[in-house]
Design an enzyme around this catalytic site. Structure first.
Site, PDB file in Angstrom:
ATOM      1  N   SER A  70      -0.632   2.604   5.309  1.00  0.00           N
ATOM      2  CA  SER A  70       0.081   2.520   6.582  1.00  0.00           C
ATOM      3  C   SER A  70       0.009   3.840   7.341  1.00  0.00           C
ATOM      4  O   SER A  70      -0.210   4.904   6.770  1.00  0.00           O
ATOM      5  CB  SER A  70       1.549   2.168   6.350  1.00  0.00           C
ATOM      6  OG  SER A  70       1.656   1.062   5.488  1.00  0.00           O
TER       7      SER A  70
HETATM    8  N1  SAH Z   1       2.489   0.793   0.811  1.00  0.00           N
HETATM    9  C1  SAH Z   1       1.046   0.974   0.806  1.00  0.00           C
HETATM   10  C2  SAH Z   1       0.340   0.149   1.841  1.00  0.00           C
HETATM   11  C3  SAH Z   1       0.372  -1.273   1.484  1.00  0.00           C
HETATM   12  S1  SAH Z   1      -0.864  -2.318   2.157  1.00  0.00           S
HETATM   13  C4  SAH Z   1       0.667   2.430   0.930  1.00  0.00           C
HETATM   14  O1  SAH Z   1       1.543   3.290   1.032  1.00  0.00           O
HETATM   15  O2  SAH Z   1      -0.534   2.719   0.886  1.00  0.00           O
HETATM   16  C5  SAH Z   1      -0.185  -3.836   1.536  1.00  0.00           C
HETATM   17  C6  SAH Z   1      -0.359  -4.042   0.067  1.00  0.00           C
HETATM   18  O3  SAH Z   1       0.370  -5.215  -0.275  1.00  0.00           O
HETATM   19  C7  SAH Z   1      -1.796  -4.290  -0.362  1.00  0.00           C
HETATM   20  O4  SAH Z   1      -2.196  -3.344  -1.304  1.00  0.00           O
HETATM   21  C8  SAH Z   1      -1.765  -5.699  -0.942  1.00  0.00           C
HETATM   22  O5  SAH Z   1      -2.602  -5.867  -2.072  1.00  0.00           O
HETATM   23  C9  SAH Z   1      -0.300  -5.830  -1.327  1.00  0.00           C
HETATM   24  N2  SAH Z   1       0.164  -7.216  -1.499  1.00  0.00           N
HETATM   25  C10 SAH Z   1      -0.064  -8.295  -0.711  1.00  0.00           C
HETATM   26  N3  SAH Z   1       0.520  -9.394  -1.247  1.00  0.00           N
HETATM   27  C11 SAH Z   1       1.139  -8.986  -2.394  1.00  0.00           C
HETATM   28  C12 SAH Z   1       1.903  -9.653  -3.409  1.00  0.00           C
HETATM   29  N4  SAH Z   1       2.168 -10.959  -3.364  1.00  0.00           N
HETATM   30  N5  SAH Z   1       2.370  -8.920  -4.424  1.00  0.00           N
HETATM   31  C13 SAH Z   1       2.115  -7.598  -4.514  1.00  0.00           C
HETATM   32  N6  SAH Z   1       1.401  -6.912  -3.611  1.00  0.00           N
HETATM   33  C14 SAH Z   1       0.911  -7.595  -2.551  1.00  0.00           C
END
Ligand code: SAH
Length: 222
Positions: A70
């Site tokens: 993000s």
């Molecule tokens: N917080 C992160 C950015 C997240 S991007 C950072 O600081 O870099 C969103 C993330 O959510 C992705 O890695 C994706 O794999 C995860 N995601 C999506 N659906 C999910 C689920 N059902 N359970 C766990 N993670 C999930």
């Protein structure tokens, strides 16, 4: 490639840091604890490969598995909205690069972070170990189910967008607890919302428009 000083690595670290913090403040991140935590966590190690040189710019960047780290100001605003205290146990859904979890780890007692990609969990865990961050537990799993074994949580942060707040996450929030998450029915129109669990029921508040990758049910294959 450009030849601006910051991309050549010539810009002094103190100036780079000042610009980074200035960008956060100008986008509305004003909480002193959040700013101090974000000053301490170097975003550099969380951005690998081609985009590493842009780690200190206020923009989202691609990471492995087709996901995104993000934008720092969004990390700041979400962390600020969560109102984390030093005794709180926090659950983050969407480990991604691990950057958001690292910021939370300086503000909370303990952070559990879950991602559906094993590879992202492994790589983030390696960075947490390298940085000697002791209070993050990263787990591969389907975050839509939360983490029943460790529940309830004081704070829950979801960093992927769902249509609605997942029921298991609502039920794993303590009374008085707060969850911040993006919700929306499409990839382009989403709102960041804050949910407070009351003695009876929940209070919902809309904070700002955002754009996140989708929350996908089930584990990923890699
Ligand atoms: N917080 C992160 C950015 C997240 S991007 C950072 O600081 O870099 C969103 C993330 O959510 C992705 O890695 C994706 O794999 C995860 N995601 C999506 N659906 C999910 C689920 N059902 N359970 C766990 N993670 C999930």
């Amino acid at each position: 490639m450009t030849d601006t000083p910051e991309e050549d690595g010539i810009e002094p670290i103190a100036e780079r840091k000042m610009r980074f913090l200035f960008a956060l403040r100008s986008k509305g991140v004003t909480d002193a604890r959040v700013l101090a935590a974000m000053e301490r966590v170097d975003r550099g190690p969380f951005v690998r490969g081609l985009f590493a040189e842009r780690a200190y710019e206020d923009m989202p960047l691609p990471i492995a598995c087709g996901q995104t780290i993000s934008q720092p100001s969004v990390v700041g605003l979400m962390t600020q909205a969560l109102g984390v205290g030093p005794r709180d146990t926090v659950l983050e859904i969407g480990t991604g690069s691990g950057y958001q979890a690292a910021v939370l780890s300086l503000l909370a007692r303990r952070v559990y972070t879950v991602d559906r990609f094993r590879r992202l969990v492994r790589e983030a865990s390696e960075i947490f170990a390298t940085l000697a961050i002791p209070n993050i537990v990263a787990i591969a799993g389907d975050g839509t189910r939360g983490l029943p074994d460790q529940a309830p949580f004081d704070r829950i942060l979801v960093t992927a967008a769902a249509e609605d707040p997942p029921g298991p996450l609502l039920s794993q929030l303590k009374i008085g607890g707060i969850m911040v998450l993006p919700v929306g029915q499409s990839d382009t129109v989403q709102s960041l919302i804050r949910v407070r669990r009351l003695e009876t029921g929940f209070d919902y508040e809309e904070l700002r428009p955002v754009r996140f990758v989708p929350l996908v049910e089930g584990m990923a294959s890699d």
